[in-house]
Scaffold this active site. Structure first.
Site, PDB file in Angstrom:
ATOM      1  N   GLU A 196     -24.863   6.813 -31.677  1.00  0.00           N
ATOM      2  CA  GLU A 196     -25.485   7.045 -32.990  1.00  0.00           C
ATOM      3  C   GLU A 196     -25.771   8.531 -33.207  1.00  0.00           C
ATOM      4  O   GLU A 196     -25.553   9.059 -34.304  1.00  0.00           O
ATOM      5  CB  GLU A 196     -26.809   6.278 -33.111  1.00  0.00           C
ATOM      6  CG  GLU A 196     -26.690   4.781 -32.929  1.00  0.00           C
ATOM      7  CD  GLU A 196     -26.972   4.354 -31.487  1.00  0.00           C
ATOM      8  OE1 GLU A 196     -26.444   4.990 -30.560  1.00  0.00           O
ATOM      9  OE2 GLU A 196     -27.702   3.368 -31.313  1.00  0.00           O
ATOM     10  N   CYS A 199     -31.878   2.656 -30.043  1.00  0.00           N
ATOM     11  CA  CYS A 199     -33.137   2.895 -29.326  1.00  0.00           C
ATOM     12  C   CYS A 199     -34.048   3.741 -30.236  1.00  0.00           C
ATOM     13  O   CYS A 199     -33.597   4.241 -31.271  1.00  0.00           O
ATOM     14  CB  CYS A 199     -32.850   3.620 -28.016  1.00  0.00           C
ATOM     15  SG  CYS A 199     -32.318   5.334 -28.240  1.00  0.00           S
ATOM     16  N   CYS A 232     -32.561   7.147 -31.291  1.00  0.00           N
ATOM     17  CA  CYS A 232     -31.536   7.098 -32.329  1.00  0.00           C
ATOM     18  C   CYS A 232     -32.125   6.681 -33.677  1.00  0.00           C
ATOM     19  O   CYS A 232     -31.747   7.222 -34.719  1.00  0.00           O
ATOM     20  CB  CYS A 232     -30.416   6.159 -31.907  1.00  0.00           C
ATOM     21  SG  CYS A 232     -29.559   6.749 -30.434  1.00  0.00           S
ATOM     22  N   HIS A 259     -25.968   9.589 -27.194  1.00  0.00           N
ATOM     23  CA  HIS A 259     -25.718   8.205 -27.615  1.00  0.00           C
ATOM     24  C   HIS A 259     -24.736   8.196 -28.787  1.00  0.00           C
ATOM     25  O   HIS A 259     -24.652   9.183 -29.541  1.00  0.00           O
ATOM     26  CB  HIS A 259     -27.031   7.543 -28.046  1.00  0.00           C
ATOM     27  CG  HIS A 259     -27.899   7.123 -26.903  1.00  0.00           C
ATOM     28  ND1 HIS A 259     -28.958   6.270 -27.035  1.00  0.00           N
ATOM     29  CD2 HIS A 259     -27.851   7.442 -25.581  1.00  0.00           C
ATOM     30  CE1 HIS A 259     -29.524   6.071 -25.866  1.00  0.00           C
ATOM     31  NE2 HIS A 259     -28.884   6.782 -24.952  1.00  0.00           N
TER      32      HIS A 259
END
Lengths: 187, 187
Positions: free
Chosen positions: B94, B122, B125, B92
């Site tokens: 992040e 999420c 993260c 992801h």
């Protein structure tokens, strides 16, 4: 025949030998009859392998957490916590196992896989296991401070099966000893 | 002098120009007086940069989420979601920004950093941001299905400051359009 079985028993004293393809090819029937008895591919066997990884982490000065990813009873990834070595908070054993397994299988979804990890995953790792749609999670010791279970099993994928408490005392002790040692050194 | 200021105003029409070291050296006083007015290093400026990353992700067929890590008002990491390219659920925006920033700073703790991300992180993260002890999180659009806020702000570090809703409509629309297009294609 009896002598041969005895011989095989000696050879297979160490369970890893049964995974040797040459031995499998030479004695397929014997191996097949031995395997269920000694439960080669039991949860405990895999958790012991995860614990070996935790010991490697401890020796390297890392928080001692180890993980094993298993697919069709075959180990496809071994990992241990490497946050210090990689200078990266995301380098938990579970995260490395997920990345490594996806790389091995060529798919990022791990519905057919089981993850054996010595410590209850944190929310970050549980979140990764959710995205990967992991088939089954088995962890050893609980983590009341940082573990994901304080937020509920909903952090995992709804299809992920779960078990815990395997080799609990060993998995718990290695963590306690690590932090005890760290506190002593920092005084 | 007035003409010179006008000229500088034209040059600095595009804010990025102010970051040009030659311009700073040539007109330090003018730049210093202009900078506070146009808020070069505002939250909105950084969120626009994060949005540019989301657009790069969209163009590459990835779920369009972009992130910018900022330290002392300087961008130290840019990233976008790369789960498809890397075949890895952990990739992801992040997560990549955290790893990249730690690598840049030489420390895995990011107390001095601000993360600008187009979508609510999420739990995976958010967990990573907690371990990194992030200083401040700013996100654009909310994510009611997968966002960490359904589990509470406790998923972040207690010292992490938080803001949201910046460039909300753009950050939300790019996600909606992506999934709409995907659904149309899969019919």
């Amino acid at each position: 025949m009896i002598r041969l079985v005895k011989q095989v028993n000696i050879w297979t004293k160490h369970l890893d030998l049964l995974k040797n393809d040459r031995i499998r090819l030479l004695f397929p029937r014997i191996i097949c009859s031995i395997m269920p008895m000694i439960e080669l591919y039991s949860d405990e066997y895999f958790m012991k392998k995860a614990f070996e990884q935790a010991q490697i982490a401890a020796d390297a000065g890392e928080v001692p957490v180890g993980a094993i990813m298993v697919c069709n009873k075959q180990i496809i990834a071994k990992s241990h916590n490497q946050t210090e070595l990689l200078n990266d908070v995301t380098a938990h054993a579970e995260m490395l196992a997920v990345t490594s397994a996806a790389n091995y299988l060529g798919t990022k979804y791990l519905q057919q896989c089981e993850l054996f990890v010595t410590l209850e995953p944190c929310p970050m790792c549980a979140g990764a296991l959710k995205w990967a749609q992991l088939g089954r999670l088995v962890y050893g010791a609980e983590d009341n401070k940082q573990g994901f279970m304080q937020y509920g099993k909903e952090l995992l994928h709804p299809q992920t099966k779960m078990a815990y408490g395997l080799l609990h005392d060993d998995c718990s002790l290695i963590i306690k000893e690590f932090f005890q040692k760290k506190r002593t050194l920092s005084r």
